[in-house]
Enzyme design. Structure first.
Site, PDB file in Angstrom:
ATOM      1  N   GLU A 173       0.831  -1.220   0.000  1.00  0.00           N
ATOM      2  CA  GLU A 173       0.000   0.000   0.000  1.00  0.00           C
ATOM      3  C   GLU A 173       0.862   1.267   0.000  1.00  0.00           C
ATOM      4  OE1 GLU A 173      -3.071  -0.304   3.027  1.00  0.00           O
ATOM      5  OE2 GLU A 173      -4.033  -1.964   1.967  1.00  0.00           O
ATOM      6  N   GLU A 291      -5.025  -8.829  -0.368  1.00  0.00           N
ATOM      7  CA  GLU A 291      -5.755  -8.588   0.896  1.00  0.00           C
ATOM      8  C   GLU A 291      -7.215  -8.409   0.531  1.00  0.00           C
ATOM      9  OE1 GLU A 291      -4.275  -5.603   3.639  1.00  0.00           O
ATOM     10  OE2 GLU A 291      -2.195  -6.060   3.087  1.00  0.00           O
TER      11      GLU A 291
END
Ligand code: AHR
Length: 500
Positions: A173, A291
């Site tokens: 991220e 995820e």
């Protein structure tokens, strides 16, 4: 009564299913590692401190690959802190959650745990607080047989054979303001390209995943993917999106997350192929949805210890899941499979205690949450060819995703076993569904097994004191006549039908 029909034909196949879609994510966060995987002193702990009760449940979950060690913690992580004698390992400030990382579990222990559990490791390497030397050393330590300082360090630590980790993620991220060393798309695109290049110089058989936007709602979604791909397309194999479904008191709006995930996948594939087109390249970037889960009950402040306290272990987001959540997870798992021509890996986030299918009590039992069941059944039966489907189903209208069909269906054919598997979610909350599935040319002659997740109370849960409150039942009304399978599915139910 609502009605739906599906037609599949032996000759119309989307793709082979890659079983890495049944992956999980295990981060040094909350009690996922410490108190989940690793708890020396627990009555079931083995000589390495791994909880055997957890290993048994992870095997039953059918998880195929596990991504480790993070997550947000990755961006401040020194993998070297987690190798060598445990009493010499440094204690570090873990800045993503304001806790102390004791490094009692690290790369070598993770690989050992994977081998004991029969799981493929997927390692993530830090390119945020570290430069490329960190990633270089990490891969060299794991995959080179010996004769270099890094590989000989592994051997000196008791691992003569290389770990041979073939799936690597570069960063996590990096577009998020919550991340250590947040990056622009160009900065990250350049770094991931150079990291992937040297990783593959060290071991040509490695595949590399680059981070997509942190989620579909990031303002730069689309631009991020384009710029990262323009820089790194030639070097990477996977783009890795993340999604955490938001809760919604309206169950149909909640279920519309399945359709949003489908759109998210198709959009991301289109972005990958647009860059391929610009480059006149036949190469296809695959997706590793590394995820995904429901983040229904997270509160922002629940993700951190209080600043300045630095506890060693802090239980975080130990959400308790409901039947409604299990239905959504079953449908979302189907969406990953139904896009299996491009989704070649996925990691449910996370495996134990932290928004997880498996829960533990310190020094106590381990149990299965409601969401354990669709994940484990999908893995138990999920293999073979993904069939193309012609689906007809009644619809309902939602604000989140416009018209959505009540039925979410998936058909897999396992030619060698002569077996066909149907996964079917009935999203109609009030009416049973009469489903027919025409299995043309698949040679089905009898029903082998059925499983059903349904409960009059959609908010029912499994807890430590009532761990088996929700378990799969069987479908009572199901028949096979000629090539046509018919079943009456309960309102709000997730179902598996196996024929051969
Ligand atoms: O899974 C919890 C966190 O969610 C991960 O650390 C991060 O990558 C994401 O924001």
């Amino acid at each position: 009564m609502t009605r739906a029909s599906v037609i599949v034909d032996k000759d119309f196949v989307l793709s082979d299913l890659d079983r890495r879609v049944f992956g999980q994510f295990a981060e040094h966060m909350g009690r996922c590692i410490y108190g989940g995987i690793y708890e020396p002193g627990h009555p079931t702990a083995d000589e390495d401190g791994f909880r055997q009760d957890v290993i048994e449940l992870v095997k039953e979950l059918g998880c195929t690959i596990v991504r480790y060690p993070g997550g947000n913690m990755l961006s401040g992580y020194n993998w070297e802190d987690g190798i060598g004698p445990k009493d010499k390992r440094p204690r570090r400030l873990e800045l993503s959650r304001f806790v102390t990382e004791t490094n009692q579990m690290g790369t070598d222990e993770f690989i050992k745990w994977c081998r004991k559990t029969g799981i493929e490791p997927m390692l993530a390497t830090n390119v945020a607080s570290r430069d490329l030397n960190g990633a270089w050393g990490h891969v060299e330590y794991c995959n080179i047989r010996g004769g270099t300082t890094m590989s000989d360090r592994r051997r000196a630590n008791g691992f003569e054979e290389p770990h041979n980790v073939k799936f690597w993620c570069v960063g996590n991220e990096p577009d998020g303001r919550w991340q250590i060393a947040q990056k622009t798309a160009r900065e990250y695109g350049r770094i991931v390209a150079e990291a992937a290049k040297i990783i593959k110089w060290i071991d040509k058989d490695i595949v590399v995943a680059a981070s997509a936007s942190s989620n579909r709602n990031m303002s730069h979604y689309g631009d991020w993917e384009r710029v990262v791909l323009e820089n790194a397309f030639d070097y990477i194999d996977f783009l890795a999106p993340h999604t955490y479904f938001k809760n919604n008191p309206d169950t149909m709006e909640f279920f519309a997350n399945i359709d949003l995930m489908d759109a998210y996948i198709k959009e991301t594939v289109a972005m990958c192929d647009a860059v391929a087109a610009q480059k006149r390249s036949p190469k296809r970037i695959m997706l590793s949805f590394d995820e995904w889960n429901i983040a229904a009950r997270w509160k922002y402040e629940d993700k951190f210890a209080k600043k300045g306290e630095w506890p060693e272990v802090l239980p975080l987001i130990e959400d308790v899941y409901t039947v409604e959540d299990a239905l959504l997870i079953g449908g979302a798992m189907q969406t990953l499979i139904n896009n299996g021509d491009r989704v070649k890996a996925a990691c449910f986030a996370q495996l134990i205690n932290v928004i997880a299918p498996i829960m533990t009590q310190d020094n106590g039992p381990a149990w299965r949450q409601t969401i354990f069941w669709p994940l484990s059944l999908a893995s138990r039966y999920g293999r073979g060819r993904i069939m193309r489907q012609t689906v007809s189903s009644e619809y309902t209208t939602t604000k989140a995703a416009a018209d959505i069909p009540y039925l979410v269906s998936t058909v897999l054919h396992q030619e060698e076993e002569g077996q066909t598997v149907v996964f079917a979610l009935n999203r109609n909350l009030h009416e049973p569904m009469d489903l027919t599935v025409a299995l043309k040319g698949l040679g089905a002659t009898r029903i082998l097994a059925t499983h059903e997740i349904a409960n009059a109370d959609l908010k029912a849960t499994n807890t430590r004191d009532n761990p088996d409150n929700i378990r799969p039942g069987t479908i009572t009304d199901v028949a096979l006549e000629g090539e046509t399978l018919s079943a009456r599915l309960k309102p709000a139910s997730w179902n598996v039908i196996v024929v051969n």
